[in-house]
Design an enzyme around this catalytic site. Sequence first.
Site, PDB file in Angstrom:
ATOM      1  CD  GLU A 163      -2.891  -1.255   2.322  1.00  0.00           C
ATOM      2  OE1 GLU A 163      -2.841  -0.383   3.195  1.00  0.00           O
ATOM      3  OE2 GLU A 163      -3.722  -2.178   2.345  1.00  0.00           O
ATOM      4  CD  GLU A 268      -4.562  -8.258   1.523  1.00  0.00           C
ATOM      5  OE1 GLU A 268      -5.478  -7.592   2.049  1.00  0.00           O
ATOM      6  OE2 GLU A 268      -3.356  -7.956   1.622  1.00  0.00           O
TER       7      GLU A 268
HETATM    8  C1  XIL Z   1      -6.387  -6.824   8.063  1.00  0.00           C
HETATM    9  C2  XIL Z   1      -6.691  -8.035   8.940  1.00  0.00           C
HETATM   10  O1  XIL Z   1      -7.520  -8.909   8.216  1.00  0.00           O
HETATM   11  C3  XIL Z   1      -7.362  -7.609  10.216  1.00  0.00           C
HETATM   12  O2  XIL Z   1      -7.509  -8.719  11.108  1.00  0.00           O
HETATM   13  C4  XIL Z   1      -6.526  -6.512  10.894  1.00  0.00           C
HETATM   14  O3  XIL Z   1      -7.218  -6.035  12.033  1.00  0.00           O
HETATM   15  C5  XIL Z   1      -6.267  -5.371   9.943  1.00  0.00           C
HETATM   16  O4  XIL Z   1      -5.645  -5.860   8.762  1.00  0.00           O
HETATM   17  N1  XIL Z   1      -5.001  -4.999   3.521  1.00  0.00           N
HETATM   18  C6  XIL Z   1      -3.981  -5.797   3.977  1.00  0.00           C
HETATM   19  C7  XIL Z   1      -4.233  -6.723   5.108  1.00  0.00           C
HETATM   20  O5  XIL Z   1      -2.906  -5.837   3.364  1.00  0.00           O
HETATM   21  O6  XIL Z   1      -3.088  -6.927   5.890  1.00  0.00           O
HETATM   22  C8  XIL Z   1      -5.375  -6.244   5.969  1.00  0.00           C
HETATM   23  O7  XIL Z   1      -5.637  -7.245   6.950  1.00  0.00           O
HETATM   24  C9  XIL Z   1      -6.597  -5.949   5.125  1.00  0.00           C
HETATM   25  C10 XIL Z   1      -6.307  -4.866   4.123  1.00  0.00           C
END
Ligand code: XIL
Length: 381
Positions: A163, A268
Amino acid sequence: MQKKILSVCSLLFLSFLSINCQDQREKKQKQDKETVSLESSFEDDFYVGAALNDGHIDGSDTLGLKLLRNQFNTITPENVMKWMYVHPQRDTFYFDTSDKYVALGNDNNMHVVGHALVWHSQLAEWMNQVKDSAEMATILKEHISTIVKQYKGKIDAWDVVNEALNEDGTLRESNFYNVMGDSYLELSFKEAAKADPDAQLVYNDYNLWKPEKRAGVVRLVKKLQESGAKIDGVGMQAHWSLLGPDIEDIENSIIAYSELGVKVMFTELDVTALPNPWDLNGAAVEQSYEQFEGDPTMNPYPNGMPDSIQTKLAKRYEDIFKLFLKHKDKISRVTFWGVQDGQSWLNGWPINGRTNHPLLFDREYSPKKAYDAVIDLKKKN
Ligand code: XIL
């Protein structure tokens, strides 16, 4: 008489044959149900995986582990490898949990992903206090080389930077950027390659289907490549919804990234069917979402999604996986952000205390319509 006996015999023989065929068919269908999985269905196309949480890693979620072993062949740690957990103090690395995570993947012959080395979120607070660029460069090198070396040959792919871009494709003004400018990107990728030359190195981000952000990724990857840094993939996070993004936008990004000579990963994936604050008129993104907590219109399916919405979710996943299959030569991995709905981060984000249903398995660990839709795509092929 003889003729009669003969025809009765052939009738009996034919019905025996047809019963036998039906038996065979039923047996085959039963076997298919038991052996068909996401992993086996897409084994010639790309890895299919899930993000793991503490319950998987400490072994307490036995049903989740069973599903994981039966269905998936790649894993990503949902939280345990983030900076605040593995490098909580300047001189302290904590590897106990991530060692277990990596062992779980290696013991099950899975493609193991590390997430995420450099990210402004879930960062240890002390790192935000670093304001000197030489000091930051030293720390970044130590951070990356210590962690990547710990898992050299055991972690197959790293989200090196997560990001780094704004929605308009410019570089995010994180503390890394504010202190080091864009040089932190090159340094991070080069250090990771030095620590494990065989690991795949990935730039990961959300909303990478957006044309302006896509252009930002293309600039970022080209700049890394021109600097001599190794980058193997672009990770499109893929936190999507029933409404968007358009398949065409996703497709244009797959093509654009692949033309850079890197692989595309969907890192994701989840598809929300709940309304989001930014879909509502007048609900600006910068508003606090606490006002929506407990609001039933924002949590319409607390006891399960109606069949009509399950069908919509199935259709959406079908369209998404059709696209993935169309571009399977460019895509190396598709990872869901969680194993089953009850564990999804979308139950707590962007509004706390909702009941979301964004994955292929429900809270009882059972496959949903969307699972069948995805698997059926391969049966038709
Ligand atoms: C999220 C997790 O799923 C949660 O449990 C945590 O509280 C916050 O982070 N982008 C990413 C992930 O790269 O690491 C994030 O994961 C979701 C958005």
